[in-house]
Design a protein around this motif. Sequence first.
Motif, PDB file in Angstrom:
ATOM      1  N   VAL A  34      18.189  21.177  32.657  1.00 36.34           N
ATOM      2  CA  VAL A  34      16.891  21.327  31.991  1.00 36.34           C
ATOM      3  C   VAL A  34      15.978  20.161  32.372  1.00 36.34           C
ATOM      4  O   VAL A  34      14.804  20.366  32.702  1.00 36.34           O
ATOM      5  N   TYR A  35      16.513  18.957  32.363  1.00 39.88           N
ATOM      6  CA  TYR A  35      15.708  17.786  32.693  1.00 39.88           C
ATOM      7  C   TYR A  35      15.242  17.821  34.145  1.00 39.88           C
ATOM      8  O   TYR A  35      14.104  17.459  34.446  1.00 39.88           O
ATOM      9  N   GLU A  36      16.099  18.281  35.045  1.00 41.85           N
ATOM     10  CA  GLU A  36      15.699  18.419  36.449  1.00 41.85           C
ATOM     11  C   GLU A  36      14.516  19.361  36.586  1.00 41.85           C
ATOM     12  O   GLU A  36      13.572  19.083  37.330  1.00 41.85           O
ATOM     13  N   ILE A  37      14.568  20.477  35.883  1.00 35.94           N
ATOM     14  CA  ILE A  37      13.470  21.448  35.945  1.00 35.94           C
ATOM     15  C   ILE A  37      12.190  20.794  35.438  1.00 35.94           C
ATOM     16  O   ILE A  37      11.128  20.938  36.054  1.00 35.94           O
ATOM     17  N   LEU A  38      12.278  20.066  34.338  1.00 36.59           N
ATOM     18  CA  LEU A  38      11.103  19.383  33.797  1.00 36.59           C
ATOM     19  C   LEU A  38      10.538  18.384  34.806  1.00 36.59           C
ATOM     20  O   LEU A  38       9.325  18.264  34.960  1.00 36.59           O
ATOM     21  N   LEU A  39      11.411  17.672  35.493  1.00 38.70           N
ATOM     22  CA  LEU A  39      10.951  16.695  36.481  1.00 38.70           C
ATOM     23  C   LEU A  39      10.306  17.357  37.694  1.00 38.70           C
ATOM     24  O   LEU A  39       9.416  16.790  38.323  1.00 38.70           O
ATOM     25  N   GLN A  40      10.745  18.566  38.043  1.00 36.13           N
ATOM     26  CA  GLN A  40      10.200  19.266  39.204  1.00 36.13           C
ATOM     27  C   GLN A  40       8.768  19.741  38.969  1.00 36.13           C
ATOM     28  O   GLN A  40       8.036  19.984  39.920  1.00 36.13           O
ATOM     29  N   GLU A  41       8.383  19.862  37.717  1.00 38.69           N
ATOM     30  CA  GLU A  41       7.085  20.416  37.371  1.00 38.69           C
ATOM     31  C   GLU A  41       5.989  19.349  37.351  1.00 38.69           C
ATOM     32  O   GLU A  41       6.168  18.309  36.733  1.00 38.69           O
ATOM     33  N   ASP A  42       4.872  19.613  38.018  1.00 37.95           N
ATOM     34  CA  ASP A  42       3.702  18.743  37.895  1.00 37.95           C
ATOM     35  C   ASP A  42       2.946  19.088  36.611  1.00 37.95           C
ATOM     36  O   ASP A  42       2.446  18.213  35.918  1.00 37.95           O
ATOM     37  N   ALA A  43       2.887  20.369  36.332  1.00 39.58           N
ATOM     38  CA  ALA A  43       2.242  20.832  35.106  1.00 39.58           C
ATOM     39  C   ALA A  43       3.274  20.782  33.978  1.00 39.58           C
ATOM     40  O   ALA A  43       4.473  20.675  34.219  1.00 39.58           O
ATOM     41  N   SER A  44       2.795  20.855  32.770  1.00 39.53           N
ATOM     42  CA  SER A  44       3.726  20.990  31.657  1.00 39.53           C
ATOM     43  C   SER A  44       4.265  22.418  31.707  1.00 39.53           C
ATOM     44  O   SER A  44       3.682  23.293  32.350  1.00 39.53           O
ATOM     45  N   ILE A  45       5.369  22.657  31.046  1.00 41.51           N
ATOM     46  CA  ILE A  45       6.011  23.973  31.128  1.00 41.51           C
ATOM     47  C   ILE A  45       6.402  24.437  29.735  1.00 41.51           C
ATOM     48  O   ILE A  45       6.857  23.638  28.906  1.00 41.51           O
ATOM     49  N   GLY A  46       6.207  25.719  29.498  1.00 45.71           N
ATOM     50  CA  GLY A  46       6.580  26.316  28.226  1.00 45.71           C
ATOM     51  C   GLY A  46       8.074  26.560  28.161  1.00 45.71           C
ATOM     52  O   GLY A  46       8.763  26.648  29.186  1.00 45.71           O
ATOM     53  N   ALA A  47       8.591  26.693  26.960  1.00 50.13           N
ATOM     54  CA  ALA A  47      10.028  26.868  26.759  1.00 50.13           C
ATOM     55  C   ALA A  47      10.548  28.127  27.458  1.00 50.13           C
ATOM     56  O   ALA A  47      11.618  28.101  28.067  1.00 50.13           O
ATOM     57  N   TYR A  48       9.805  29.215  27.387  1.00 48.87           N
ATOM     58  CA  TYR A  48      10.299  30.455  28.001  1.00 48.87           C
ATOM     59  C   TYR A  48      10.179  30.429  29.523  1.00 48.87           C
ATOM     60  O   TYR A  48      11.018  31.001  30.223  1.00 48.87           O
ATOM     61  N   ASP A  49       9.192  29.733  30.053  1.00 47.90           N
ATOM     62  CA  ASP A  49       9.133  29.552  31.507  1.00 47.90           C
ATOM     63  C   ASP A  49      10.290  28.664  31.960  1.00 47.90           C
ATOM     64  O   ASP A  49      10.896  28.897  33.013  1.00 47.90           O
ATOM     65  N   LEU A  50      10.591  27.669  31.164  1.00 42.47           N
ATOM     66  CA  LEU A  50      11.732  26.807  31.441  1.00 42.47           C
ATOM     67  C   LEU A  50      13.028  27.615  31.403  1.00 42.47           C
ATOM     68  O   LEU A  50      13.895  27.477  32.275  1.00 42.47           O
ATOM     69  N   LEU A  51      13.144  28.489  30.423  1.00 41.62           N
ATOM     70  CA  LEU A  51      14.315  29.361  30.319  1.00 41.62           C
ATOM     71  C   LEU A  51      14.449  30.244  31.558  1.00 41.62           C
ATOM     72  O   LEU A  51      15.545  30.398  32.103  1.00 41.62           O
TER      73      LEU A  51
END
Length: 155
Positions: A34-51
Amino acid sequence: MNTELSKSKQILFRKARAFCEDQGARFTPLRAKVYEILLQEDASIGAYDLLDKLKKIEDSAKPPTVYRALDFFLDLGLVHKVESTNTFKACHHFGCSHPVQFLICDHCGDVQEISSNGVESTLAAQAMENDFQIVSQTIEAHGVCVKCQKEPINT
């Protein structure tokens, strides 16, 4: 750890893992993803997009999985919630208590975390004048980033 992360984000990932260990918090393999995905994003990301992104690498991921991971990271200050868009952004200078200010591009979704001592001190002074105790502070400014300002406007 995913090697798709830039060197600076790989360093941040390792620092986050070490920070969790120092705090006695478990940086589980699922939380790491989950943290890797957050780090890959320049924009903020919603919980369901993260899912949706997590499901590509972890079939069994469900909404509670993501929300528990986000709560874990929020509690430790590794992630910020962008209130106006109900999205999340990895914090790049965790481990300290700091006021949060975001510059949010309404065109591309890029979110920049900034720190302005002037804003913090002005708000603190106004709170004191009004006998108000600030518990947390997040200021969000919406606009257009420099990259989007340079793009031609489609009419």
